[in-house]
Write a protein that holds these residues in place. Structure first.
Motif, PDB file in Angstrom:
ATOM      1  N   TYR A  18       0.862  -1.179   0.000  1.00  0.00           N
ATOM      2  CA  TYR A  18       0.000   0.000   0.000  1.00  0.00           C
ATOM      3  C   TYR A  18       0.898   1.228   0.000  1.00  0.00           C
ATOM      4  N   ASP A  45       1.208   5.659  -0.409  1.00  0.00           N
ATOM      5  CA  ASP A  45       0.518   6.948  -0.410  1.00  0.00           C
ATOM      6  C   ASP A  45       1.554   8.059  -0.384  1.00  0.00           C
ATOM      7  N   SER A  82      -3.033   1.777  -4.378  1.00  0.00           N
ATOM      8  CA  SER A  82      -2.832   3.220  -4.246  1.00  0.00           C
ATOM      9  C   SER A  82      -4.175   3.922  -4.337  1.00  0.00           C
ATOM     10  N   ASP A  83      -4.304   5.026  -3.611  1.00  0.00           N
ATOM     11  CA  ASP A  83      -5.529   5.810  -3.711  1.00  0.00           C
ATOM     12  C   ASP A  83      -5.383   6.945  -4.725  1.00  0.00           C
ATOM     13  N   ASN A 142      -6.744   2.912   2.535  1.00  0.00           N
ATOM     14  CA  ASN A 142      -5.299   3.130   2.473  1.00  0.00           C
ATOM     15  C   ASN A 142      -4.797   3.828   3.737  1.00  0.00           C
TER      16      ASN A 142
END
Length: 135
Positions: free
Chosen positions: A5, A7, A69-70, A115
């Protein structure tokens, strides 16, 4: 399969930025927070993926990677192997080069609320950078 994950976050746009990487692998969790200096939020998102790939290259070189990923911008660019923004092209090229060293690489967009760990790590990287600059 290794779950990753990522960010990127910026305080201001551009502003002080950080990358967060949260990895779940073999029943363990790995957490990384990287100060990135001053850049845009989108740029920080690309750098977060690069940092995660650097970690995976060392710790999980022959594993299947499932990235999350956001950032729709980053996910779309990687899936299409294309972006129009000249600033992001070298970052995307490095990402693609690094992903090609793994047997399989997947990336998926997820909502921000899914996330959480990577987001908190990116924010920690910013706070660490601000606190370091104060001393």
């Amino acid at each position: 399969m290794i779950e990753v994950y990522t960010d990127g976050a910026s305080r201001g746009n551009p502003g002080i930025s950080g990358a967060g990487v949260y990895i779940k692998a073999n029943g363990k969790q790995y957490k990384y927070a990287y100060p990135l200096g001053v850049m845009s939020n989108h740029e920080a998102e690309f750098h977060a993926v690069l940092k995660a790939l650097e970690i995976c290259t060392v710790k999980f070189p022959s594993e299947i990677l499932s990235f999350h990923s956001d950032s729709q911008t980053v996910v779309d660019a990687i899936e299409k192997n294309h972006c129009k923004n000249r600033q992001f092209k070298p970052l995307l090229e490095n990402i693609i080069k690094m992903t090609n060293t793994f047997p399989y690489f997947f990336i998926k967009w997820i909502p921000s609320k899914q996330n959480y760990h990577a987001d908190q790590l990116a924010k920690k990287a910013i706070s660490d950078q601000i606190n370091k600059d104060r001393t």
